[in-house]
Design an enzyme around this catalytic site. Structure first.
Site, PDB file in Angstrom:
ATOM      1  N   HIS A  29       0.813  -1.226   0.000  1.00 24.09           N
ATOM      2  CA  HIS A  29       0.000   0.000   0.000  1.00 24.09           C
ATOM      3  C   HIS A  29       0.839   1.265   0.000  1.00 24.09           C
ATOM      4  O   HIS A  29       0.324   2.354  -0.232  1.00 24.09           O
ATOM      5  CB  HIS A  29      -0.936  -0.003   1.217  1.00 24.09           C
ATOM      6  CG  HIS A  29      -2.017  -1.028   1.091  1.00 24.09           C
ATOM      7  ND1 HIS A  29      -3.286  -0.732   0.676  1.00 24.09           N
ATOM      8  CD2 HIS A  29      -2.001  -2.368   1.270  1.00 24.09           C
ATOM      9  CE1 HIS A  29      -4.007  -1.835   0.615  1.00 24.09           C
ATOM     10  NE2 HIS A  29      -3.254  -2.853   0.979  1.00 24.09           N
TER      11      HIS A  29
ATOM     12  N   ASP B  62       3.488   9.476  -1.183  1.00 22.46           N
ATOM     13  CA  ASP B  62       2.360   8.666  -0.693  1.00 22.46           C
ATOM     14  C   ASP B  62       2.150   7.529  -1.671  1.00 22.46           C
ATOM     15  O   ASP B  62       2.290   7.736  -2.886  1.00 22.46           O
ATOM     16  CB  ASP B  62       1.085   9.530  -0.646  1.00 22.46           C
ATOM     17  CG  ASP B  62       0.224   9.238   0.572  1.00 22.46           C
ATOM     18  OD1 ASP B  62       0.182   8.075   0.979  1.00 22.46           O
ATOM     19  OD2 ASP B  62      -0.398  10.180   1.096  1.00 22.46           O
TER      20      ASP B  62
HETATM   21  P1  ADQ Z   1      -2.797   6.132   4.883  1.00 20.85           P
HETATM   22  O1  ADQ Z   1      -1.408   6.656   4.936  1.00 20.85           O
HETATM   23  O2  ADQ Z   1      -3.463   5.918   6.168  1.00 20.85           O
HETATM   24  O3  ADQ Z   1      -2.902   4.771   4.035  1.00 20.85           O
HETATM   25  P2  ADQ Z   1      -4.826   7.634   3.140  1.00 20.85           P
HETATM   26  O4  ADQ Z   1      -4.963   6.850   1.905  1.00 20.85           O
HETATM   27  O5  ADQ Z   1      -4.700   9.091   2.865  1.00 20.85           O
HETATM   28  O6  ADQ Z   1      -3.585   7.256   4.005  1.00 20.85           O
HETATM   29  O7  ADQ Z   1      -6.080   7.520   4.138  1.00 20.85           O
HETATM   30  C1  ADQ Z   1      -6.721   6.355   4.481  1.00 20.85           C
HETATM   31  C2  ADQ Z   1      -8.117   6.644   5.066  1.00 20.85           C
HETATM   32  O8  ADQ Z   1      -8.051   7.283   6.348  1.00 20.85           O
HETATM   33  C3  ADQ Z   1      -8.990   7.540   4.196  1.00 20.85           C
HETATM   34  O9  ADQ Z   1     -10.247   6.906   4.081  1.00 20.85           O
HETATM   35  C4  ADQ Z   1      -9.130   8.845   4.978  1.00 20.85           C
HETATM   36  O10 ADQ Z   1     -10.380   9.518   4.837  1.00 20.85           O
HETATM   37  C5  ADQ Z   1      -8.990   8.393   6.389  1.00 20.85           C
HETATM   38  N1  ADQ Z   1      -8.424   9.483   7.200  1.00 20.85           N
HETATM   39  C6  ADQ Z   1      -7.205  10.035   7.067  1.00 20.85           C
HETATM   40  N2  ADQ Z   1      -7.053  11.022   7.977  1.00 20.85           N
HETATM   41  C7  ADQ Z   1      -8.194  11.077   8.691  1.00 20.85           C
HETATM   42  C8  ADQ Z   1      -8.658  11.893   9.774  1.00 20.85           C
HETATM   43  N3  ADQ Z   1      -7.888  12.837  10.276  1.00 20.85           N
HETATM   44  N4  ADQ Z   1      -9.900  11.674  10.261  1.00 20.85           N
HETATM   45  C9  ADQ Z   1     -10.682  10.727   9.738  1.00 20.85           C
HETATM   46  N5  ADQ Z   1     -10.308   9.936   8.713  1.00 20.85           N
HETATM   47  C10 ADQ Z   1      -9.094  10.106   8.194  1.00 20.85           C
HETATM   48  C11 ADQ Z   1      -2.033   3.877   3.313  1.00 20.85           C
HETATM   49  C12 ADQ Z   1      -1.080   4.534   2.310  1.00 20.85           C
HETATM   50  C13 ADQ Z   1      -1.870   5.359   1.296  1.00 20.85           C
HETATM   51  C14 ADQ Z   1      -2.922   4.488   0.617  1.00 20.85           C
HETATM   52  C15 ADQ Z   1      -3.755   3.733   1.645  1.00 20.85           C
HETATM   53  C16 ADQ Z   1      -4.675   2.697   1.001  1.00 20.85           C
HETATM   54  O11 ADQ Z   1      -0.131   5.349   2.994  1.00 20.85           O
HETATM   55  O12 ADQ Z   1      -0.993   5.907   0.316  1.00 20.85           O
HETATM   56  O13 ADQ Z   1      -3.799   5.299  -0.150  1.00 20.85           O
HETATM   57  O14 ADQ Z   1      -2.909   3.015   2.545  1.00 20.85           O
HETATM   58  O15 ADQ Z   1      -3.951   1.831   0.171  1.00 20.85           O
END
Ligand code: ADQ
Length: 459
Positions: free
Chosen positions: A154, A357
């Protein structure tokens, strides 16, 4: 015996349906098709059980493995989040390389492979997720498991020069060689993995585009993860009070992230300050709301970011605020999903500016949340995996505050027709490659991947 899907990921869904992201996607896929989901138990225990705990869920079987406090410190906080996470995000300076972290990581993966043997059936299709489990297929192969095994990373695959900072870099390639299919988020990641393979003496890239690692052939492809567009739209609950109150003619610039050094938050604050400093009479007035709850607070590298952001927000508000207006509102409390969705809908600008990312689902959620008749504008980092699919956003260099500030100004003044056109293009993209497309396409490719006997295991 018919095919059964077995998913392994560090986090699994609890008893309540998960709110979003990867856990939601896997829960959705398993609920629809049945299968098995294996992940770590929520609490550490004094002495981990030898067997997986069966915890049935609605529509599928869930199994949990125990971690002791030492496992948690070495496997999870240590090697996974203080070595592999910074490595894959270009922050080799933050890597905490210790032999006990590495050994703890291998021990947990080996133990899990032992425990999985009791649960696995001959026709299972095994899908392993993320950097916590790079070695798991190799451990399963050592135990005679010949099923098709897929891996999805991921987060970004590390750049070649960064890999030199990993003492066990050749192990990484060896671990990858035990899978039948390796899925990555973007073409950039595929290119980086191919580079790592070129640099490794016992591997080659076949004319078919597959990898040969030792005696095995591995398929490799980018599968950009998506979101459930309709379900995210359904989360926009217009019946409640607006989560943010703005002055008349005041626009909202919104960012929402986990508090992580990869998300580019200090540079984003500087970018907003650049916008404030370069406003003129024609620039609409905007408030910036950043929600960033603490994540991985036990890892040392995460502890300083919050203080940095509080200090920056204070300084910017002090310099540019008025008695009745704060330009930046920075919140480190978690925000519920319905409020995130509603706030995105209210925002004129979505700021998604990670320094790097794997994908970034917030960018896709922001697009899904907009009113197509009067959409907000996405400002997106060129270094997010999502940028490969979302070039109708305003793309910026996330290291450069002047580009972020300039893009905020552009976004706030973009004519309605251009906002609609950009949004329509972005929406069509996230609808055609949504989360259902992602699981379906990955699993079709895994089913088709050739089963190549592991000669070293059978010799
Ligand atoms: P993450 O680094 O966690 O995931 P991201 O894809 O931006 O990052 O977010 C995942 C989920 O968390 C989203 O549904 C988002 O809405 C939610 N989220 C983030 N911040 C939040 C907050 N402050 N409050 C509530 N909800 C929040 C990892 C990788 C990413 C990749 C994902 C999925 O780092 O690049 O997109 O996995 O593969």
């Amino acid at each position: 015996m018919s095919e059964r899907l077995v998913v392994v990921s560090n986090r699994v869904a609890g008893d309540r349906p998960p709110a979003g992201g990867l856990v939601f996607a896997l829960h959705d896929c398993l609920t629809a098709n049945g299968g098995v989901w294996i992940g770590s138990a929520a609490e550490t225990v004094a002495s981990p059980a030898d067997k997986l705990h069966h915890a049935p869920a609605q529509g599928y079987d869930r199994y949990l493995f125990d971690l002791s406090q030492i496992d948690h410190d070495r496997f999870y906080l240590g090697y996974s989040n203080s070595v592999l996470w910074p490595l894959c995000h270009g922050r080799t300076d933050l890597m905490d390389l210790r032999e006990d972290h590495f050994n703890g990581y291998l021990d947990v993966n080996a133990r899990l492979a032992d425990q999985m043997k009791d649960v696995l059936q001959q026709d299972d299709l095994i899908w392993i997720h993320d950097y916590h489990f790079f070695p798991l297929a190799r451990e399963l192969r050592k135990r005679g498991i010949t099923n098709r095994i897929g891996f999805f990373l991921h987060i970004p695959f590390p750049a070649g020069h960064d890999l030199l900072a990993l003492s066990h870099a050749s192990d990484l390639i060896d671990w990858i060689g035990a899978y039948d299919l390796v899925g990555l988020q973007s073409e950039r990641d595929v290119a980086q993995l191919l580079q790592a393979v070129r640099d490794h003496p016992e591997t080659e890239i076949l004319r078919t585009g597959q990898l040969r690692v030792g005696d095995r052939v591995v398929n490799l492809r980018a599968f950009p993860i998506g979101i459930d567009v309709n379900s995210f739209r359904d989360d926009i609950d217009m019946s409640t009070d607006a989560p943010v109150h703005l002055g008349q003619d005041e626009k909202l610039v919104f960012g929402v992230d986990r508090l992580d050094y990869s998300k580019g938050l200090p540079q984003r604050f500087d970018g907003f300050e650049h916008y404030l400093e370069h406003r003129d009479a024609d620039t609409p007035s905007a408030t910036f709301l950043q929600v960033a709850p603490i994540s991985r607070g036990e890892v040392a590298a995460y502890q300083d970011i919050r203080a940095t952001l509080e200090q920056k927000a204070g300084a910017i508000n002090g310099a540019h605020g008025t008695p009745d207006w704060m330009p930046i509102r920075y919140i480190s409390q978690p925000m519920v999903r319905a409020s995130v969705a509603r706030t995105m809908r209210l925002a004129s600008v979505g700021l998604v500016t990670p320094l790097i990312d794997g994908m970034n689902l917030v960018a896709k959620e922001f697009v899904a949340a907009q009113d197509p008749e009067d959409p907000g504008v996405l400002v997106l980092s060129k270094l997010a995996g999502a940028a490969e699919q979302m070039d109708a956003a305003l793309l910026v260099n996330p290291y450069d505050p002047s580009q972020i500030g300039g893009a905020i100004r552009t976004a706030l003044t973009l004519p309605l027709e251009e906002r609609r056109a950009r949004h329509a293009t972005l929406l069509a993209g996230i609808e055609s490659q949504d989360i259902h497309w992602w699981t379906r396409t990955y699993l079709e490719n895994l089913r088709r991947s050739q089963m190549v006997p592991d000669v070293r295991m059978t010799a």
